[in-house]
Design an enzyme around this catalytic site. Structure first.
Site, short mmCIF file in Angstrom:
data_model
loop_
_atom_site.label_atom_id
_atom_site.label_comp_id
_atom_site.label_asym_id
_atom_site.label_seq_id
_atom_site.Cartn_x
_atom_site.Cartn_y
_atom_site.Cartn_z
N ASP A 127 -42.45 -84.48 -46.28
CA ASP A 127 -43.04 -85.43 -47.52
C ASP A 127 -41.65 -86.11 -48.36
O ASP A 127 -41.82 -86.87 -48.90
CB ASP A 127 -43.95 -84.74 -48.56
N ASP A 134 -43.91 -80.60 -41.04
CA ASP A 134 -44.37 -79.79 -42.36
C ASP A 134 -46.05 -79.86 -42.39
O ASP A 134 -46.66 -80.90 -42.00
CB ASP A 134 -43.84 -80.65 -43.42
N ASP A 138 -38.33 -80.92 -48.55
CA ASP A 138 -38.24 -80.67 -47.28
C ASP A 138 -36.71 -81.31 -47.11
O ASP A 138 -36.42 -81.34 -45.56
CB ASP A 138 -39.06 -81.30 -45.86
#
Length: 641
Positions: free
Chosen positions: A538, A339, A542
């Protein structure tokens, strides 16, 4: 002497004896094994002096003391699982040795088996020591402030909303936020990071961390049972009890293997006598040796000690594994998807460029822009204000009039000058595109967001901002690429921004304009091409992607949400630790392979030597049990940094 004094002496003696017992308890198996060894030596001396009855009695006591723990464990597991195990093989072998008169050899077998068992227990205790040490870090008492008065209470009595005082050098007893004061906190117990962190009002603090300087008042935000500290302890305890695929295979294999060996031993008690002409004594003797040397003690001890040692090593360095299966899978990774926001980047925009028009002071424009933006809560406005505070040593100006234009920017009047701050269309698209030789397009190609500052219908400057790549990101990605792992970024940003970030971070590839729901689909495609894929995020938004990947890795930064969503948690947002975790996994798997190959080789060599009548019972005992001890010692290497 009075009865009171006698009672006091007796109670003191009892307390001291209890203390000694508690200290000796973890080493009980080793003490029993060593005592067994002393008795064996005594039995051997008695035998040499032709005191057979005393010698046998001493050996029997050595059997009972040295073999009790493992025999009890073997019998209980056999009853519980309804399946024979390695411990039962050793019991049968020792009894068989005594039946044919090899009391010394049988006693030595029990002694070395007891030593190897004590070594295995030591490994387990050593791996649990990290958790025990953690548990001891959390204070039992807190200094609560109530209506101006201070009172000491047990941490279990703390409630959400309570205020507590933590003085310099004290450990923080529960999770909360700083209500008053500022200090430096040592968060090594949570993140594994040795460098202290500065904390100010409203900053979060965690149980078990150390207040280094400055008294602070903390408002409790979580009950003691739900602190991040407690969750970490429970997570690692759970990880140590969860078995890896290799361990589960070995345990299934052990049951079948023991049955096969016992069958062969029974056959060997009779067949060699009729087929090879061996004497009954030789036949039974060789069967007993086979029972010893064919036992998979070293093979069974090849995996669990190594896994526990690696999990403990990771916990000490702020890398938490939710189980041996995830630790084992890390070494097989072929690709890692990242990410962007908060993972590869800092997660918030920062000012990177200020370009002022000819004849205009960049510092003055920044001061005006920051003065106006200080009245806004927009992330870009906060970034401009933060940058100005760091670079300009002047007080902000108070605007005479301000008007927020939603979706565009802000207008303000300062000393009769009209100012506009916002996007290109807000100050005039043509003028913005032509400003400073097309600086807007150049900045956009670099993935930066541009804010224009206009004074009285003339563009005075542009301010470029960007979610900056973390300093350690490039190093981390380079390390992963050196390990042969394909790296890719999944981001919702535009193609231009995605490309700029990917190039700066040294990534192999990127997928831009990727919505959260699309990340799962992209991960499935990555798994089709690379088979084993990890996702790094994080741990908050996600979760679906982390669950889809073979291994989900969350950037913790003190987030208990991360503990619940990922397979592996980095308690500090330190990307290079991903490479460290993979290397730890590879080290563990290498050591496990070494252990398995070594133990199988020793067993095969000893079985062959026994059939060829080359090996005697004492050597078979020492070689077989010695290999178990060596395997455990090899696993202990994983506890080292």
């Amino acid at each position: 002497m009075s009865s009171e004094v006698k009672t006091l002496i007796q109670s003191t003696t009892l307390a001291e004896n209890k203390s000694l017992f508690e200290k000796a308890k973890p080493h009980a198996e080793l003490i029993a094994a060593l005592l067994s060894g002393v008795l064996i030596a005594a039995g051997w001396i008695l035998d040499k002096n032709e005191l057979a009855a005393a010698s046998i009695t001493t050996y029997i006591i050595a059997f009972i003391i040295g073999g009790f723990a493992k025999a009890k464990e073997g019998i209980e597991e056999t009853i519980a699982n309804k399946e024979l195990n390695v411990e039962m093989l050793m019991i049968f072998a020792a009894i068989g040795s005594c039946i044919i008169g090899y009391w010394t050899e049988g006693a030595i077998l029990i002694f070395i088996f007891a030593v190897s068992g004590a070594m295995e227990t030591y490994t387990m205790n050593k791996s649990h020591k990290e958790i025990s040490a953690l548990m001891e870090l959390q204070p039992e008492q807190a200094l609560r402030i109530n209506d101006g008065f201070e009172e000491k209470i047990h941490v279990s009595e703390l409630e959400i909303g309570d205020f507590i005082l933590v003085k310099p050098g004290e450990r923080i007893p529960s999770d909360g936020k700083i209500a008053k004061g500022h200090t430096t906190i040592d968060e090594a117990a949570i993140t594994g990071e040795s460098i202290p962190v500065s904390k100010e009002k409203e900053d979060a603090v965690f149980a078990g961390t150390v207040n280094l300087n400055g008294s602070i008042t903390i408002e409790i935000t979580k009950p003691n049972s739900e602190t991040l500290f407690q969750k970490i302890i429970l997570l690692v305890q759970s990880a140590q009890s969860e078995k890896s695929p290799s361990q589960l295979f070995i345990e299934k294999f052990e049951g079948t293997y023991v049955k096969v060996i016992l069958t062969i031993v029974v056959l060997m008690m009779f067949l060699p006598h009729y087929l090879l002409g061996w004497s009954w004594m030789e036949t039974f003797y060789r069967a007993m040796i086979l029972l010893v040397v064919a036992s998979p003690c070293a093979l069974v001890a090849s995996i669990m000690p190594a896994t526990l040692s690696a999990i403990s090593n990771g916990a000490r360095h702020g890398i938490l594994f939710k189980g041996g299966v995830h630790l084992e899978n890390l070494s097989h990774l072929k690709a890692i998807a990242f990410d962007k926001t908060g993972t590869l980047t800092k997660g918030k925009p920062e000012v990177t460029d200020i370009i002022a028009a000819d004849g205009v002071s960049g510092e003055e424009v920044l001061l005006v822009a920051a003065s106006i933006e200080s009245h806004s809560t927009h992330p870009l406005a906060n970034a401009i204000v933060h940058y100005a505070k760091k670079t300009i040593d002047k007080a902000f100006i108070t605007p005479e009039r301000m008007e927020d234009v939603p979706g565009w920017g802000v207008k303000a009047t300062i000393v009769e000058d009209e100012w506009k701050i916002g996007k290109a269309s807000f100050v005039g698209l043509d003028a913005a595109e032509n400003f400073s030789n097309g600086a807007l397009e150049k900045m956009a190609n670099q993935g930066k967001t541009v804010v224009f500052v206009q004074k009285n219908d003339e563009i005075a400057a542009l301010i470029a901002l960007q979610d900056v790549v973390r300093e350690e990101t490039k190093k981390a990605i380079d390390q992963l690429k050196n390990q042969g792992i394909y790296t890719i970024m999944l981001t919702g940003d535009s193609q231009k921004t995605g490309k700029a970030i990917a190039n700066e971070a040294h990534l192999d590839d990127f997928i831009a304009e990727c919505l959260p729901e699309n990340k799962v689909e992209h991960l499935k495609k990555l798994k089709e091409t690379h088979s084993n894929v990890a996702m790094v995020g994080d741990g908050i938004n996600d979760a679906p992607a982390l669950a889809t990947a073979n291994v989900g890795i969350a950037m913790g930064e003190g987030s208990d949400v991360a503990l619940e969503t990922a397979d592996v948690v980095l308690m500090k947002n330190d990307l290079p630790r991903i490479s460290d975790a993979i290397e730890l996994s590879r080290r563990m798997n290498r050591i496990i392979k070494q252990n398995v190959v070594f133990s199988i080789t020793v067993i095969m060599f000893l079985i062959a030597s026994n059939f060829l009548q080359f090996v005697d019972l004492p050597f078979g005992v020492i070689a077989h049990e010695g290999s178990t001890i060596l395997v455990i010692l090899n696993s202990l290497r994983l506890l080292k940094s």
